[in-house]
Design an enzyme around this catalytic site. Structure first.
Site, PDB file in Angstrom:
ATOM      1  N   ARG A 106       3.764  27.175  -5.400  1.00 42.05           N
ATOM      2  CA  ARG A 106       5.221  27.311  -5.353  1.00 42.05           C
ATOM      3  C   ARG A 106       5.887  26.662  -6.563  1.00 42.05           C
ATOM      4  NH1 ARG A 106       7.308  27.012   0.933  1.00 42.05           N
ATOM      5  NH2 ARG A 106       5.739  28.447   1.789  1.00 42.05           N
ATOM      6  N   TYR A 122      17.539  38.667  -5.791  1.00 42.21           N
ATOM      7  CA  TYR A 122      18.882  38.446  -5.259  1.00 42.21           C
ATOM      8  C   TYR A 122      19.091  36.960  -5.012  1.00 42.21           C
ATOM      9  CZ  TYR A 122      16.408  38.310  -0.727  1.00 42.21           C
ATOM     10  OH  TYR A 122      15.547  38.022   0.298  1.00 42.21           O
ATOM     11  N   PRO A 123      20.307  36.471  -5.179  1.00 38.76           N
ATOM     12  CA  PRO A 123      20.623  35.089  -4.819  1.00 38.76           C
ATOM     13  C   PRO A 123      21.148  35.020  -3.395  1.00 38.76           C
ATOM     14  CG  PRO A 123      22.448  36.007  -6.038  1.00 38.76           C
ATOM     15  CD  PRO A 123      21.410  37.111  -5.927  1.00 38.76           C
ATOM     16  N   MET A 124      21.060  33.841  -2.798  1.00 37.41           N
ATOM     17  CA  MET A 124      21.570  33.667  -1.440  1.00 37.41           C
ATOM     18  C   MET A 124      21.973  32.214  -1.200  1.00 37.41           C
ATOM     19  SD  MET A 124      18.251  33.588   1.077  1.00 37.41           S
ATOM     20  CE  MET A 124      19.310  32.945   2.375  1.00 37.41           C
ATOM     21  N   LYS A 126      23.389  29.477   2.297  1.00 29.95           N
ATOM     22  CA  LYS A 126      23.562  29.297   3.737  1.00 29.95           C
ATOM     23  C   LYS A 126      25.046  29.055   4.038  1.00 29.95           C
ATOM     24  CE  LYS A 126      19.172  29.407   4.989  1.00 29.95           C
ATOM     25  NZ  LYS A 126      18.607  30.530   5.754  1.00 29.95           N
ATOM     26  N   HIS A 149      11.455  32.382  10.333  1.00 34.53           N
ATOM     27  CA  HIS A 149      11.719  33.220   9.165  1.00 34.53           C
ATOM     28  C   HIS A 149      10.438  33.428   8.357  1.00 34.53           C
ATOM     29  CE1 HIS A 149      14.574  35.164   6.553  1.00 34.53           C
ATOM     30  NE2 HIS A 149      14.295  34.381   5.533  1.00 34.53           N
ATOM     31  N   GLN A 162       6.450  36.642  -2.794  1.00 34.14           N
ATOM     32  CA  GLN A 162       7.826  36.150  -2.792  1.00 34.14           C
ATOM     33  C   GLN A 162       7.901  34.816  -3.501  1.00 34.14           C
ATOM     34  OE1 GLN A 162      10.817  35.970   0.790  1.00 34.14           O
ATOM     35  NE2 GLN A 162       9.555  34.130   0.895  1.00 34.14           N
TER      36      GLN A 162
END
Length: 227
Positions: A106, A122-124, A126, A149, A162
């Site tokens: 990671r 894509y950005p995200m 919370k 998730h 991912q």
């Protein structure tokens, strides 16, 4: 160069979304990416589908000057950066119990993965609304939701890679998500499936999506009309 520009842990990740200008120089664009690679930057090139951009360049390096120099070289070669996103690789607070090798993967991913040319970013963030505030939710509950998730994502093992990178305090959203898949419809299926998880359905806000096809830089430039 002066000052510290190197991360203490992990890699800086920049996504540059470009369009060629009338002054674009194909050889100079290729030279910019080659030079960056030779100096230790991982460079992923993709032909973007749709009107938002033509060329996507994803670059990873612990030294942020190296990312800035690649951006400069691309613009000097005649590419206009029409959008961008900056983030950092990380190990999230919910992943503390992972095996050491998974943590290293990671923090220091090796990209692009073989056999997965379909790509999107894509950005995200919370949500922080009074009724749906992720950051006032108890940690154990957040961890439970993130495990759910993650379990949804693991159903796509082998079909998809991912990379989730952190951008709190660095760019407009809190994370960037980059997906590499065997087939373009894998991208749709994984995002659709994971949006039903409570962590996404209740708490997630998504930014713009960019989708493309990963290939060597010379092939990508030919497909976007830079000859």
């Amino acid at each position: 160069m002066t000052g510290s520009s190197k991360l203490s842990v992990g890699l800086g990740v920049i996504h540059l979304f470009c369009k060629p200008t009338p002054l674009v120089d194909r050889d100079a664009v290729l030279d910019a990416m080659t030079k960056a690679s030779e100096q230790g930057t991982q460079v992923v090139s993709a032909a973007v589908l749709g009107h938002k951009a033509d060329l996507a360049v994803m670059a990873l390096n612990a030294d942020l000057w190296a990312l800035r120099l690649l951006q400069t070289d691309l613009t000097e070669a005649g590419m206009e950066v029409v959008d961008s996103y900056l983030s950092l690789t990380e190990i999230s607070e919910y992943a503390a119990g992972l095996p050491d090798q998974m943590k290293q993967d990671r923090l220091y991913p090796q990209l692009p993965p073989e056999g997965k040319p379909a790509w999107c970013f894509y950005p995200m963030s919370k949500r922080r609304s009074p009724e749906q505030n992720w950051f006032t939710t108890d940690f154990d509950r957040r961890k439970e939701l993130m495990y759910e998730h993650g379990a949804s994502g693991r159903k796509f093992a082998g079909r998809l890679v991912q990379l989730i990178t952190a951008s709190t305090g660095i760019d407009d959203y809190e994370w960037g998500v980059t997906l590499f898949a065997q087939h373009p419809d894998d991208l749709k299926e994984v995002v659709y499936t994971m949006r039903y998880d409570e962590a996404s359905a209740v708490y997630a806000e998504f930014g713009p999506f960019y989708t493309g096809l990963v290939a060597p830089p010379d092939h990508v430039l030919s497909t976007i009309g830079v000859e």
